[in-house]
Design an enzyme around this catalytic site. Structure first.
Site: not given
Length: 401
Positions: A7, A13, A94, A280, A355
């Site tokens: 890209c 970016c 992208c 949650e 993550c």
């Protein structure tokens, strides 16, 4: 395998940090970093190989773009550089996003160009009108949800007629848009930020279908603007498959799904256990979870609670512990207060999906000190060409080994 061109925004970016043409190399680098990180508490040779992302390109089901404006008035809609001074990058391509997302980006740019009176929002001073543009993509039909977030401050409020122009530009395109939402960001000093949501076209959700690769167990999910959903739908199904294998269900278990989001993990795993409890704190997400439980006809198997994880664990510390706790927290991790009460519940098994492996490592050290043992570690890639890596860990109580 076709040659992948890099890209033109690579390294600028703030998105991809490694060349798109060198995916295998970036995967090895992530694996090595994970091995070095966990070496003090788990043998690197026993960490399972990283599961590659599939697809590597154009698989993201959600992307958020920022409106940006320099002091001189130069506008951009795209990404913002991670380095200072911050600069807007008006991306024209992208490889991580579907072509339809780029079309929405260009339509919104054209609309903004027609309204020079609208300024980009600047968070430090709570000034400006236009905050973000978010696109979510359903699976497998690839229907689109588009969310425009603007400031709710009276002096920067966007007139409804101007919002209508933007909406009509999207509707008049040939794009498969099923939901358009206008959000107003309400932000003030010494007060929590919240959003006023206006459905201005279509449904208030998009549909995501997840199918477990090995046994074909499938679920349909309504995902709302602020509901969490794994950013790669196929990889999300693999994460749940891994959790199922780590759990090794016998059909009699009670499963506690902390940070349950739209209910995806609990709903998919409910086919293999006796009972699921979901917790949650985000109202939009818990509404989605309740809706998804009904859609998938799981109301007799699953209970969900709108509550923060710490309070829930504290309230249930004297109750019989669940057999398995699945944790999929935000990047900040479980945090000490939740960890404290989770350890008082003291479940037999904890499946920790993260993550952010650095935070996960630190919290696994605390769990080990409290009497848990790491049994399995399975990394999985959801963010190709970036340094980010998903990691799934099975911990078991030492007295249950």
């Amino acid at each position: 395998m076709p040659t992948i061109m890099n890209c033109k925004h690579l390294g600028i970016c703030g998105g991809c940090s490694s060349p798109q043409s060198a995916y295998a190399d970036s995967l090895k680098a992530k694996e090595q970093i994970l091995h070095e990180l966990f070496a003090p508490i788990f043998p690197p040779s026993e960490i399972l190989p990283v599961i590659p992302c599939d697809p590597v390109l154009r698989g993201r089901n959600k992307m958020e773009f920022s409106f940006f404006q320099t002091k001189e008035g130069k506008k951009s809609l795209g990404f913002i550089t991670p380095t200072k001074p911050k600069q807007g990058v008006p991306i024209t391509e992208c490889l991580m996003i579907h072509e339809d997302t780029m079309d929405i980006l260009n339509l919104t740019r054209a609309w903004w160009d027609n309204h020079p009176e609208l300024t980009a929002y600047y968070p430090p001073f709570n000034k400006g009108s236009l905050c973000t543009l978010t696109v979510r993509i359903g699976s497998p039909e690839r229907k689109l949800m588009v969310i425009l977030t603007t400031s709710a401050r009276e002096e920067y409020a966007v007139e409804k007629g101007i919002i209508e122009e933007w909406k009509n530009a999207l509707i008049n395109s040939s794009l498969p848009i099923v939901s358009i939402i206008w959000e107003e960001k309400v932000s003030a000093k010494n007060a929590p930020t919240y959003f006023r949501s206006h459905l201005i076209h279509g449904e208030p959700f998009i549909k995501q279908t997840l199918t477990l690769p090995k046994d074909g167990n499938s679920g349909v999910f309504h995902v709302r603007p602020r509901s969490f959903f794994q950013p790669q739908s196929l990889q999300g199904a693999k994460i749940i498959e891994i959790a199922k294998e780590f759990m090794n269900p016998q059909g009699s278990e009670t499963l506690l799904d902390l940070y349950c989001g739209a209910g995806t993990i609990g709903i998919m795993l409910s086919a293999y256990v006796k009972k699921v409890i979901g917790v949650e704190i985000v109202p939009d997400a818990i509404d989605s979870a309740k809706e998804n439980i009904l859609i998938n006809k799981k109301e007799n198997l699953i209970e969900v609670y709108l509550e923060d994880a710490k309070t829930f664990c504290r309230r249930h510390q004297d109750c019989p512990p669940p057999d398995v706790v699945v944790i999929d927290p935000p990047r900040c991790g479980i945090q000490n207060k939740v960890l404290k009460y989770l350890l008082r519940i003291f479940p037999k098994k904890i499946i920790y999906i993260s993550c952010n492996p650095k935070i996960q490592f630190e919290e696994c050290c605390s769990l080990i000190s409290a009497g848990y043992h790491i049994k399995k570690v399975q990394p999985l890639d959801q963010f190709p060409h970036s340094p980010h890596l998903e990691n799934i860990i099975l911990l078991e109580r030492e007295d249950s080994l």
